[in-house]
Scaffold this motif. Structure first.
Motif, PDB file in Angstrom:
ATOM      1  N   SER A 236      -7.557  -3.036  -5.688  1.00 16.35           N
ATOM      2  CA  SER A 236      -7.126  -3.357  -4.330  1.00 16.35           C
ATOM      3  C   SER A 236      -5.629  -3.096  -4.150  1.00 16.35           C
ATOM      4  O   SER A 236      -5.223  -2.395  -3.227  1.00 16.35           O
ATOM      5  CB  SER A 236      -7.454  -4.816  -4.010  1.00 16.35           C
ATOM      6  OG  SER A 236      -7.000  -5.169  -2.724  1.00 16.35           O
ATOM      7  N   SER A 237      -4.818  -3.657  -5.034  1.00 16.97           N
ATOM      8  CA  SER A 237      -3.369  -3.438  -4.941  1.00 16.97           C
ATOM      9  C   SER A 237      -2.692  -3.958  -6.191  1.00 16.97           C
ATOM     10  O   SER A 237      -3.224  -4.827  -6.900  1.00 16.97           O
ATOM     11  CB  SER A 237      -2.778  -4.134  -3.707  1.00 16.97           C
ATOM     12  OG  SER A 237      -2.812  -5.542  -3.879  1.00 16.97           O
ATOM     13  N   ASP A 238      -1.507  -3.434  -6.461  1.00 15.54           N
ATOM     14  CA  ASP A 238      -0.710  -3.958  -7.571  1.00 15.54           C
ATOM     15  C   ASP A 238      -0.351  -5.420  -7.314  1.00 15.54           C
ATOM     16  O   ASP A 238      -0.313  -6.237  -8.240  1.00 15.54           O
ATOM     17  CB  ASP A 238       0.569  -3.143  -7.737  1.00 15.54           C
ATOM     18  CG  ASP A 238       0.293  -1.751  -8.289  1.00 15.54           C
ATOM     19  OD1 ASP A 238      -0.894  -1.426  -8.509  1.00 15.54           O
ATOM     20  OD2 ASP A 238       1.259  -0.987  -8.494  1.00 15.54           O
ATOM     21  N   HIS A 337      -4.331   9.614  13.878  1.00 14.54           N
ATOM     22  CA  HIS A 337      -5.026   8.945  14.994  1.00 14.54           C
ATOM     23  C   HIS A 337      -3.990   8.273  15.901  1.00 14.54           C
ATOM     24  O   HIS A 337      -4.090   7.080  16.210  1.00 14.54           O
ATOM     25  CB  HIS A 337      -6.030   7.915  14.458  1.00 14.54           C
ATOM     26  CG  HIS A 337      -7.127   8.508  13.635  1.00 14.54           C
ATOM     27  ND1 HIS A 337      -8.277   9.040  14.186  1.00 14.54           N
ATOM     28  CD2 HIS A 337      -7.242   8.667  12.283  1.00 14.54           C
ATOM     29  CE1 HIS A 337      -9.057   9.479  13.216  1.00 14.54           C
ATOM     30  NE2 HIS A 337      -8.458   9.281  12.061  1.00 14.54           N
ATOM     31  N   ALA A 338      -3.032   9.052  16.297  1.00 18.46           N
ATOM     32  CA  ALA A 338      -1.962   8.528  17.148  1.00 18.46           C
ATOM     33  C   ALA A 338      -2.537   7.934  18.422  1.00 18.46           C
ATOM     34  O   ALA A 338      -3.401   8.522  19.078  1.00 18.46           O
ATOM     35  CB  ALA A 338      -0.977   9.643  17.478  1.00 18.46           C
ATOM     36  N   GLY A 339      -2.063   6.742  18.768  1.00 22.82           N
ATOM     37  CA  GLY A 339      -2.514   6.084  19.984  1.00 22.82           C
ATOM     38  C   GLY A 339      -3.819   5.316  19.823  1.00 22.82           C
ATOM     39  O   GLY A 339      -4.279   4.687  20.780  1.00 22.82           O
ATOM     40  N   ILE A 340      -4.425   5.351  18.646  1.00 23.57           N
ATOM     41  CA  ILE A 340      -5.695   4.661  18.390  1.00 23.57           C
ATOM     42  C   ILE A 340      -5.431   3.433  17.530  1.00 23.57           C
ATOM     43  O   ILE A 340      -4.676   3.493  16.547  1.00 23.57           O
ATOM     44  CB  ILE A 340      -6.697   5.593  17.666  1.00 23.57           C
ATOM     45  CG1 ILE A 340      -6.950   6.844  18.503  1.00 23.57           C
ATOM     46  CG2 ILE A 340      -8.004   4.857  17.386  1.00 23.57           C
ATOM     47  CD1 ILE A 340      -7.561   6.579  19.852  1.00 23.57           C
ATOM     48  N   ARG A 341      -6.049   2.325  17.873  1.00 21.61           N
ATOM     49  CA  ARG A 341      -5.870   1.103  17.095  1.00 21.61           C
ATOM     50  C   ARG A 341      -6.655   1.185  15.780  1.00 21.61           C
ATOM     51  O   ARG A 341      -7.783   1.678  15.753  1.00 21.61           O
ATOM     52  CB  ARG A 341      -6.303  -0.117  17.904  1.00 21.61           C
ATOM     53  CG  ARG A 341      -5.264  -0.518  18.953  1.00 21.61           C
ATOM     54  CD  ARG A 341      -5.738  -1.676  19.808  1.00 21.61           C
ATOM     55  NE  ARG A 341      -4.633  -2.271  20.539  1.00 21.61           N
ATOM     56  CZ  ARG A 341      -4.106  -1.782  21.644  1.00 21.61           C
ATOM     57  NH1 ARG A 341      -4.600  -0.657  22.154  1.00 21.61           N
ATOM     58  NH2 ARG A 341      -3.095  -2.386  22.249  1.00 21.61           N
ATOM     59  N   ILE A 342      -6.046   0.664  14.737  1.00 22.42           N
ATOM     60  CA  ILE A 342      -6.605   0.745  13.380  1.00 22.42           C
ATOM     61  C   ILE A 342      -6.657  -0.660  12.792  1.00 22.42           C
ATOM     62  O   ILE A 342      -5.691  -1.426  12.895  1.00 22.42           O
ATOM     63  CB  ILE A 342      -5.734   1.648  12.475  1.00 22.42           C
ATOM     64  CG1 ILE A 342      -5.661   3.068  13.053  1.00 22.42           C
ATOM     65  CG2 ILE A 342      -6.259   1.674  11.041  1.00 22.42           C
ATOM     66  CD1 ILE A 342      -4.614   3.940  12.359  1.00 22.42           C
ATOM     67  N   VAL A 343      -7.784  -0.997  12.162  1.00 15.86           N
ATOM     68  CA  VAL A 343      -7.891  -2.260  11.434  1.00 15.86           C
ATOM     69  C   VAL A 343      -8.143  -1.935   9.970  1.00 15.86           C
ATOM     70  O   VAL A 343      -9.004  -1.125   9.632  1.00 15.86           O
ATOM     71  CB  VAL A 343      -9.002  -3.170  12.004  1.00 15.86           C
ATOM     72  CG1 VAL A 343     -10.348  -2.469  12.030  1.00 15.86           C
ATOM     73  CG2 VAL A 343      -9.096  -4.471  11.205  1.00 15.86           C
ATOM     74  N   ALA A 344      -7.336  -2.541   9.089  1.00 15.76           N
ATOM     75  CA  ALA A 344      -7.435  -2.312   7.646  1.00 15.76           C
ATOM     76  C   ALA A 344      -7.889  -3.605   6.976  1.00 15.76           C
ATOM     77  O   ALA A 344      -7.257  -4.656   7.151  1.00 15.76           O
ATOM     78  CB  ALA A 344      -6.093  -1.865   7.078  1.00 15.76           C
ATOM     79  N   PHE A 345      -8.994  -3.534   6.220  1.00 16.10           N
ATOM     80  CA  PHE A 345      -9.590  -4.714   5.599  1.00 16.10           C
ATOM     81  C   PHE A 345      -9.332  -4.744   4.096  1.00 16.10           C
ATOM     82  O   PHE A 345      -9.377  -3.712   3.425  1.00 16.10           O
ATOM     83  CB  PHE A 345     -11.105  -4.724   5.813  1.00 16.10           C
ATOM     84  CG  PHE A 345     -11.548  -5.108   7.190  1.00 16.10           C
ATOM     85  CD1 PHE A 345     -11.573  -6.435   7.592  1.00 16.10           C
ATOM     86  CD2 PHE A 345     -11.959  -4.133   8.096  1.00 16.10           C
ATOM     87  CE1 PHE A 345     -11.988  -6.789   8.855  1.00 16.10           C
ATOM     88  CE2 PHE A 345     -12.389  -4.477   9.365  1.00 16.10           C
ATOM     89  CZ  PHE A 345     -12.401  -5.808   9.747  1.00 16.10           C
ATOM     90  N   SER A 346      -9.149  -5.947   3.575  1.00 20.60           N
ATOM     91  CA  SER A 346      -9.073  -6.158   2.133  1.00 20.60           C
ATOM     92  C   SER A 346      -9.753  -7.477   1.782  1.00 20.60           C
ATOM     93  O   SER A 346      -9.826  -8.397   2.600  1.00 20.60           O
ATOM     94  CB  SER A 346      -7.615  -6.201   1.654  1.00 20.60           C
ATOM     95  OG  SER A 346      -7.552  -6.578   0.292  1.00 20.60           O
ATOM     96  N   GLN A 347     -10.228  -7.563   0.546  1.00 22.55           N
ATOM     97  CA  GLN A 347     -10.780  -8.831   0.060  1.00 22.55           C
ATOM     98  C   GLN A 347      -9.689  -9.846  -0.244  1.00 22.55           C
ATOM     99  O   GLN A 347      -9.956 -11.041  -0.281  1.00 22.55           O
ATOM    100  CB  GLN A 347     -11.560  -8.604  -1.238  1.00 22.55           C
ATOM    101  CG  GLN A 347     -12.736  -7.676  -1.137  1.00 22.55           C
ATOM    102  CD  GLN A 347     -13.314  -7.418  -2.514  1.00 22.55           C
ATOM    103  OE1 GLN A 347     -14.137  -8.178  -3.019  1.00 22.55           O
ATOM    104  NE2 GLN A 347     -12.874  -6.344  -3.153  1.00 22.55           N
ATOM    105  N   TYR A 348      -8.470  -9.362  -0.472  1.00 25.14           N
ATOM    106  CA  TYR A 348      -7.436 -10.214  -1.049  1.00 25.14           C
ATOM    107  C   TYR A 348      -6.246 -10.376  -0.108  1.00 25.14           C
ATOM    108  O   TYR A 348      -5.691  -9.392   0.386  1.00 25.14           O
ATOM    109  CB  TYR A 348      -6.959  -9.620  -2.376  1.00 25.14           C
ATOM    110  CG  TYR A 348      -8.090  -9.395  -3.351  1.00 25.14           C
ATOM    111  CD1 TYR A 348      -8.706 -10.457  -3.994  1.00 25.14           C
ATOM    112  CD2 TYR A 348      -8.564  -8.097  -3.598  1.00 25.14           C
ATOM    113  CE1 TYR A 348      -9.759 -10.255  -4.875  1.00 25.14           C
ATOM    114  CE2 TYR A 348      -9.613  -7.881  -4.480  1.00 25.14           C
ATOM    115  CZ  TYR A 348     -10.212  -8.965  -5.112  1.00 25.14           C
ATOM    116  OH  TYR A 348     -11.255  -8.748  -5.969  1.00 25.14           O
ATOM    117  N   ALA A 349      -5.842 -11.636   0.086  1.00 29.88           N
ATOM    118  CA  ALA A 349      -4.682 -11.922   0.930  1.00 29.88           C
ATOM    119  C   ALA A 349      -3.412 -11.326   0.342  1.00 29.88           C
ATOM    120  O   ALA A 349      -2.496 -10.923   1.080  1.00 29.88           O
ATOM    121  CB  ALA A 349      -4.535 -13.433   1.112  1.00 29.88           C
TER     122      ALA A 349
END
Length: 728
Positions: A236-238, A337-349
């Motif tokens: 997920s991330s460092d 995707h300029a001008g388009i809303r994006i939602v990014a999901f992760s399992q971890y806060a």
């Protein structure tokens, strides 16, 4: 009022169709499951099933309370909301008792939260479901195994949920999929696009080499599961991995302090140590945990694990962070995707926090976790963050340019029950344990009411080569097998290569294929249905009711027939071929596909033969009560109770027989009626109680549903005869 209207809401055709099918299923089984994919409008379908005069009970996660309140107001329906979380705390005693008429409607949203029948929340829900009509809503009824589907269906079916036929499953489950439903007003979902970041195989190898930790006194060996969890946090991330490793160090510090004091704490006792971000507050070990003779021998195990964890943390500090590369991927997606809303999901806060730190300076970015919401200017409310990101779906004022959010980074907290259809791009920052969660994430965006024609999804792969990831997964699974640890299903680190044969059932899909064929027949003038004629020479004596069926004869590859029958208020399709009569959806669909052939002469004898076969089949079921027995014998407690009733009746005294026979008839009818899991559990409790026979039968008589599970007289409405060159 228009039949397709619900207050101020106008139902779409697929919603109206679902209402009719679900109502029929509830009439037959006492409940139904609507598992349309996310975003297809299940909420208003559910509200349409309740009458305007009744107060339906809605059980759902607390976060959905406001959404259900708004929907009920728009639909002009009255509901009582009960949170899933309150049931986990046992909060059911203050809920209204069951409607003895059987007319009360219980709506269970996100019903997959009740897939474990051994939990407190499941038991509380089963009590609310007692004698109520039940509608289950979830796009993902199965996360790992089919037994999860049986568990939620048993809320109204009891043990019969384990013995459902393909035909029954097709009738009580309604599932339409987005890739088959462009007419539903949903955007198309593009295939996922994978994005790579820098390769680094060293960290996962070091994670696999970690010595196992010392578990608390009452826990098993969790070493393999710990490795698996750390690997997924690394993917997920460092930041997520670093925080997880720090928590491991804090736990080791607490265990070491306890062991040095001569104690070996349990899981609950270990919680007396409060681990903060950079420190551990130690309790007095002698007070919170008993002394242990093994303490001295265990210290070396704890220290060995802690030393290797500390070394790994030091190594990570010396390496460039991959989170910068992850942020760069998201920036590139925003540019594409300029001008388009994006939602990014992760399992971890921790992943959300780290990427927000990197991306917040870019502007119009918000982060949302269980700890709250943030923008670059500071903390805001959860509702404010959602409204800034989805003003149209939230029906809120359009935010100013300074307040607007076009990138929302969030945990899976928002993967259920929130409308985010202002967005058109979903980024999976990591891959969750089950594919079901992936569907829920996409479903927040690909919903009815979206103004977008397409929804795009991106997956950021972990920072390792595909070969290394595959090898990593193989090692983890081998270790789990060796340790006797079973993880039913988890999302592959390499992508979507997950075997879902255990998680999908074909019957509802086949039912949808049957409905699609029927719809094509209705919309096309040259169809088998258009050839149906009333057979004037058909004998009335061959039918199970005075009404005569319409019929048509078609040439086909085999001999057989398709019949539309009504049983009470229900309508059924029945197939007949060389293997006999069947309600199995796959056999019905097979014959339907053969109905595209040219018409041949109508043959009355074949119609009479088919009608007679149907009549004899259903009369046999009615005469023997097979349907009732099939329902009751799936439950050992019901079989035992039926035997006890027979024994009580046989030993009753002559002057008591009339009274006992009447009471026995009521108890037997209850046992042969619809009975959910709570009633079956009550039946088991009654069997263990010391009460006299008459009182026991009175209690049994109160457990069953008012409507018995019996087969009514069948009425054949229409028949399509399929004729080949061979004799039927």
């Amino acid at each position: 009022m228009n039949s397709d209207s619900l207050g101020s809401i106008v139902l779409r055709p697929h919603q109206s169709s679902a209402v009719g099918r679900l109502r029929s299923a509830i009439d037959e089984f006492g409940g139904a499951l609507l598992c349309d994919q996310v975003g297809m409008g299940k909420t208003f379908v559910a509200l349409a099933l309740g009458s305007s005069s009744e107060r339906a009970i809605v059980v759902a996660p607390a976060v959905l309370r406001e959404m259900w309140s708004r929907a009920a107001e728009s639909a002009q329906r009255s509901i009582e909301f009960v949170s899933t979380e309150s049931l986990s705390r046992g909060g059911v005693s203050d809920k209204p008792g069951p409607d003895e008429s059987g007319d009360g409607l219980l709506i269970v949203d996100e019903a997959h939260h009740f897939r474990n029948p051994s939990t407190k929340r499941y038991d509380a829900l089963a009590r609310i479901a007692f004698k109520r009509r039940v509608l289950l809503l979830t796009a993902t009824p199965i996360h790992n195994k089919r037994r999860e589907l049986s568990a939620i269906l048993s809320l109204f079916l009891g043990s019969h949920s384990d013995a459902l036929s393909a035909s029954e499953l097709a009738r009580l489950v309604v599932r339409r999929e987005k890739n088959l439903s462009r007419s539903y007003g949903l955007p198309e979902i593009e295939s996922p696009r994978f994005r790579e970041i820098d390769h680094d195989d060293d960290i996962p190898r070091m994670l696999l080499d970690l010595p196992p930790p010392l578990p608390p006194r009452d826990a098993g060996d969790g070493g393999v599961l710990l490795q698996h969890s750390l690997i997924r946090q690394w993917a997920s991330s460092d930041a997520a991995l670093q925080r997880a490793l720090l928590r491991r160090l804090h736990r080791a510090t607490a265990l070491t302090a306890a062991l040095e004091s001569g104690t070996y704490p349990s899981t609950s006792e270990l919680s007396a140590w409060a681990a903060g971000e950079d420190c551990v507050q130690l309790a007095f070990a002698e007070i919170v945990a008993p002394r242990s003779a093994l303490a001295d021998d265990l210290i070396s195990t704890v220290r060995s694990h802690a030393d290797r964890v500390a070394a790994l943390l030091q190594t990570m500090k010396s390496l460039p962070t991959h989170d910068i590369a992850r942020a760069a991927v998201i920036r590139a997606i925003r540019r594409d995707h300029a001008g388009i809303r994006i939602v990014a999901f992760s399992q971890y806060a921790d992943t959300v926090d780290a990427l927000f730190k990197h991306l917040a300076p870019d502007g119009r970015v918000a982060a949302l976790t269980g700890r709250g919401a943030r923008v670059s200017g500071g903390r805001i409310s959860r509702i404010d963050a959602i409204e800034r990101f989805t003003p149209e779906a939230s029906k809120s004022r359009k935010p100013s340019a300074a307040e607007e959010v076009t990138l929302l980074i969030t945990t899976d907290l928002l993967s259920e029950g929130v409308n985010l259809q202002d967005a058109a791009v979903v980024v999976h920052l990591d891959l969750p344990w089950t594919p079901a969660r992936m569907e829920q994430r996409l479903g927040r965006v690909a919903r009815m009411g979206s103004r977008h024609e397409r929804v795009f999804s991106y997956v950021i792969r972990p920072p390792a080569s595909a070969e290394a990831l595959i090898r990593l997964e193989r090692v983890l699974r081998d270790k789990m097998t060796e340790s006797g640890i079973v993880v039913d299903s988890f999302q592959s680190l390499t992508g979507f290569s997950v075997d879902r044969s255990e998680t999908e059932t074909n019957s509802p899909r086949t039912a949808e294929a049957i409905n699609a064929v029927l719809q094509s027949w209705v919309s096309c003038s040259f169809t088998p249905c258009s050839r149906l004629q009333f057979p004037s020479r058909l004998s009335r004596s061959a039918t199970p009711s005075p009404s005569l069926p319409f019929s048509a004869t078609l040439s086909a590859e085999i001999n057989g027939f398709l019949a539309l029958c009504s049983i009470g208020a229900r309508h059924l399709l029945v197939a007949g071929d060389e293997n006999g009569l069947s309600l199995d959806p796959s056999r019905i669909l097979r014959l339907m596909h053969m109905c595209e052939s040219l018409e041949s002469a109508n043959e009355i004898a074949r119609v009479e033969s088919a009608v007679d076969l149907i009549a004899r089949h259903f009369r046999g079921l009615e005469a023997t009560g097979a349907a009732s027995r099939a329902e009751s014998t799936t439950s050992p407690s019901r079989r035992s109770a039926l035997h006890r009733i027979g024994a009580i009746t046989s030993r009753s005294r002559p002057h008591e027989r009339a009274r006992i026979a009447s009471l026995a008839a009521r108890a037997r009818a209850s046992l042969l009626s619809r009975m959910g899991v709570h009633a079956e559990r009550q039946l088991e409790t009654l069997a263990a109680e010391s009460i006299d026979d008459e009182q026991w039968m009175r209690c049994v008589a109160e457990l069953g549903h008012s409507q018995a599970m019996y087969v009514e007289t069948v009425d054949v409405k229409a028949i399509l005869i399929l004729r080949s060159d061979t004799k039927l």
